[in-house]
Write a protein that holds these residues in place. Structure first.
Motif, PDB file in Angstrom:
ATOM      1  N   LEU A 139     -19.196  22.332 -23.609  1.00 32.62           N
ATOM      2  CA  LEU A 139     -19.018  21.786 -22.268  1.00 32.62           C
ATOM      3  C   LEU A 139     -17.627  21.174 -22.152  1.00 32.62           C
ATOM      4  CD1 LEU A 139     -20.132  20.932 -19.456  1.00 32.62           C
ATOM      5  CD2 LEU A 139     -20.882  18.799 -20.553  1.00 32.62           C
ATOM      6  N   VAL A 140     -16.828  21.692 -21.236  1.00 30.30           N
ATOM      7  CA  VAL A 140     -15.516  21.118 -20.918  1.00 30.30           C
ATOM      8  C   VAL A 140     -15.713  20.111 -19.796  1.00 30.30           C
ATOM      9  CG1 VAL A 140     -13.206  21.573 -20.020  1.00 30.30           C
ATOM     10  CG2 VAL A 140     -14.257  23.179 -21.642  1.00 30.30           C
ATOM     11  N   THR A 141     -15.399  18.835 -20.059  1.00 31.18           N
ATOM     12  CA  THR A 141     -15.590  17.802 -19.036  1.00 31.18           C
ATOM     13  C   THR A 141     -14.277  17.341 -18.408  1.00 31.18           C
ATOM     14  OG1 THR A 141     -15.395  15.906 -20.547  1.00 31.18           O
ATOM     15  CG2 THR A 141     -17.582  16.946 -20.340  1.00 31.18           C
ATOM     16  N   ASN A 142     -13.143  17.535 -19.111  1.00 30.77           N
ATOM     17  CA  ASN A 142     -11.875  16.905 -18.720  1.00 30.77           C
ATOM     18  C   ASN A 142     -12.028  15.389 -18.631  1.00 30.77           C
ATOM     19  OD1 ASN A 142     -10.361  19.274 -18.645  1.00 30.77           O
ATOM     20  ND2 ASN A 142     -10.871  19.676 -16.505  1.00 30.77           N
TER      21      ASN A 142
ATOM     22  N   GLY B 203     -15.453  23.838 -12.128  1.00 31.49           N
ATOM     23  CA  GLY B 203     -14.954  24.905 -11.266  1.00 31.49           C
ATOM     24  C   GLY B 203     -13.443  24.828 -11.143  1.00 31.49           C
ATOM     25  N   PHE B 204     -12.815  25.994 -11.014  1.00 33.37           N
ATOM     26  CA  PHE B 204     -11.361  26.028 -10.894  1.00 33.37           C
ATOM     27  C   PHE B 204     -10.924  25.422  -9.560  1.00 33.37           C
ATOM     28  CE2 PHE B 204     -12.255  29.956 -13.468  1.00 33.37           C
ATOM     29  CZ  PHE B 204     -11.879  29.399 -14.684  1.00 33.37           C
ATOM     30  N   VAL B 205      -9.764  24.783  -9.577  1.00 35.95           N
ATOM     31  CA  VAL B 205      -9.181  24.180  -8.380  1.00 35.95           C
ATOM     32  C   VAL B 205      -7.887  24.932  -8.084  1.00 35.95           C
ATOM     33  CG1 VAL B 205      -8.300  22.077  -7.309  1.00 35.95           C
ATOM     34  CG2 VAL B 205     -10.199  21.947  -8.960  1.00 35.95           C
TER      35      VAL B 205
ATOM     36  N   ASP C 118      -9.798  13.202  -7.109  1.00 42.92           N
ATOM     37  CA  ASP C 118     -10.425  12.870  -8.384  1.00 42.92           C
ATOM     38  C   ASP C 118     -11.904  13.235  -8.417  1.00 42.92           C
ATOM     39  OD1 ASP C 118     -11.562  10.947  -6.744  1.00 42.92           O
ATOM     40  OD2 ASP C 118     -10.550   9.250  -7.702  1.00 42.92           O
ATOM     41  N   ASP C 119     -12.361  13.932  -7.359  1.00 42.06           N
ATOM     42  CA  ASP C 119     -13.785  14.288  -7.282  1.00 42.06           C
ATOM     43  C   ASP C 119     -14.045  15.709  -7.738  1.00 42.06           C
ATOM     44  OD1 ASP C 119     -12.357  15.272  -5.045  1.00 42.06           O
ATOM     45  OD2 ASP C 119     -14.196  15.455  -3.861  1.00 42.06           O
ATOM     46  N   VAL C 120     -13.011  16.466  -8.051  1.00 42.96           N
ATOM     47  CA  VAL C 120     -13.160  17.849  -8.495  1.00 42.96           C
ATOM     48  C   VAL C 120     -12.297  18.054  -9.742  1.00 42.96           C
ATOM     49  CG1 VAL C 120     -13.703  18.762  -6.200  1.00 42.96           C
ATOM     50  CG2 VAL C 120     -11.306  18.650  -6.941  1.00 42.96           C
ATOM     51  N   GLY C 121     -12.523  19.180 -10.433  1.00 43.52           N
ATOM     52  CA  GLY C 121     -11.745  19.480 -11.619  1.00 43.52           C
ATOM     53  C   GLY C 121     -12.209  18.778 -12.870  1.00 43.52           C
ATOM     54  N   VAL C 122     -13.250  17.969 -12.767  1.00 46.21           N
ATOM     55  CA  VAL C 122     -13.820  17.247 -13.898  1.00 46.21           C
ATOM     56  C   VAL C 122     -15.336  17.340 -13.827  1.00 46.21           C
ATOM     57  CG1 VAL C 122     -11.891  15.618 -14.071  1.00 46.21           C
ATOM     58  CG2 VAL C 122     -13.849  15.045 -12.639  1.00 46.21           C
ATOM     59  N   LEU C 123     -15.990  17.155 -14.971  1.00 49.39           N
ATOM     60  CA  LEU C 123     -17.448  17.068 -15.013  1.00 49.39           C
ATOM     61  C   LEU C 123     -17.818  15.731 -15.649  1.00 49.39           C
ATOM     62  CD1 LEU C 123     -18.463  20.726 -15.975  1.00 49.39           C
ATOM     63  CD2 LEU C 123     -18.611  19.600 -13.732  1.00 49.39           C
TER      64      LEU C 123
END
Length: 394
Positions: A12-15, A63-65, A351-356
């Protein structure tokens, strides 16, 4: 809304918090509630949920941004592409061909193109996309382009200053006045950002500064096409105006890189102005690729985007751009994935996207592969097994 659990995730990639710069967690699970990430942790300790998706040991990533795309247009320029492959240089002049086709198209035809390309991108894992105008170049056509773009994205960008249209070829000052006046007034209600193609053959630095300043006064954030076709003042203008992103960055001087590095946040979290690299454009125009390594080594935040447009980069595939970045721009697979997810979010100042991480929008991509490394390792292979956007399987 019922809770959804994505579990049995091998990687799992969370960033966020986790192993290495990508915040990797292994044997993990993600709980989604009301379209947001509610919990991330070991699969063995996953909370109960109403529904479950078994990742079967595959990799899952944000998801990709895609923070740079031109989707509102009509026609294509396949013949121009063929001519370039036969040796003709890219000059940007073909934009006017698309302007003519776009002006002649109906709203429904333009909307259908955006819907097709947005769907194409979503199937390839893009859950957030910025969409520019810029192929209308009249007050009415730019306004309608942005109305249509805003149906598909929260990040619509006014690019009335893409090129000077043919009818103003001998009166560029008059066109700048139009962009800053009636066109901006009509466009601003539908846009979040303003952009200018600051390049030879398009807009010089004085015109670009004037247009962007007017956009800022109207409440729009600044983005900038800069230093694509050759060295120029665009990057440093972007820094001067606190642009969220300067895009292309193909030809950079040491002073350009120093200027970008000088926008670093005091907490060490990267630079306020992001360098967005668009390797699809270099692929399609046979131009030199940007040197991402110089930027990264200087501490500049880098994003990757598709530049999807009918002339110089007709691709909607972020995985393709990741593979190009690794192969041609000296990025590691981890750097390229971060740039295509968290980096793109930074370029949109989100900051609401690109991270999990808990609280983020629940945008997940399940790969048909055990690791994110396969995105660059297996270029051109359809590895996107499932996409979840806003907590909803697509």
């Amino acid at each position: 809304m019922s809770a959804l659990l994505v579990d049995n995730i091998g990687e799992l990639v969370t960033n966020g918090v986790g192993e290495g710069p990508l915040g990797i967690r292994r044997e993990a699970a993600v709980l989604i509630e009301e379209g947001r990430v509610a919990w991330v942790g070991p699969a063995a300790y996953a909370p109960a949920a109403d529904r479950r998706i078994d990742a079967a040991g595959a990799a899952v990533l944000p998801g990709f941004v895609d923070s740079h795309a031109h989707l509102v247009f009509a026609g294509d320029r396949a013949a121009e592409f063929a001519a370039r492959m036969a040796g003709e240089p890219y000059t940007g002049g073909g934009i006017r061909t698309t302007v003519g086709a776009t002006r002649a198209a109906s709203d429904d035809e333009l909307r259908a193109t955006v819907r097709r390309l947005r769907g194409e991108a979503l199937r390839q894992g893009t859950t957030t996309i910025e969409i520019k105008s810029g192929y209308g170049l009249t007050v009415a056509d730019e306004a309608r382009s942005l109305r249509i773009a805003a149906e598909f994205t929260e990040d619509a960008t006014f690019l009335g200053a893409h090129v000077v249209p043919a009818e103003y070829a001998d009166r560029p000052d008059d066109y700048v006045g139009l962009v800053c006046g009636p066109m901006l007034a009509a466009a601003a209600p539908h846009a979040k950002w303003i952009d200018v193609f600051c390049e030879r053959g398009a807009f010089d630095v004085d015109h670009a500064r004037a247009i962007l300043a007017c956009g800022q006064a109207a409440g729009l954030g600044v983005r900038l096409h800069a230093n694509q076709l050759g060295p120029g003042p665009g990057v440093q203008l972007g820094v001067e105006l606190d642009a969220a992103s300067v895009d292309h960055c193909t030809h950079l001087s040491d002073a350009d890189i120093d200027a970008l590095a000088g926008t670093a946040h005091s907490d060490g979290s990267g630079t306020r102005t992001v360098a967005t690299l668009l390797p699809g454009a270099e692929f399609s125009t046979r131009s030199p690729y940007p040197d991402a390594r110089r930027l990264l080594d200087a501490g500049v935040t880098v994003a990757l985007a598709t530049d999807c447009n009918p002339g110089s980069s007709y691709t909607s595939s972020m995985p393709f751009c990741i593979a190009l970045a690794v192969r041609e721009m000296r990025m590691t697979p981890a750097e390229a994935l971060w740039a295509a997810t968290a980096g793109g979010a930074r370029a949109l100042r989100r900051d609401d996207v690109g991270v999990l991480t808990p609280g983020a929008r629940a945008d997940l991509v399940v790969l048909d592969a055990p690791s994110y490394l396969h995105l660059a390792y297996r270029p051109g292979v359809p590895l996107i097994h499932q996409v979840i956007r806003n907590g909803v399987p697509q």
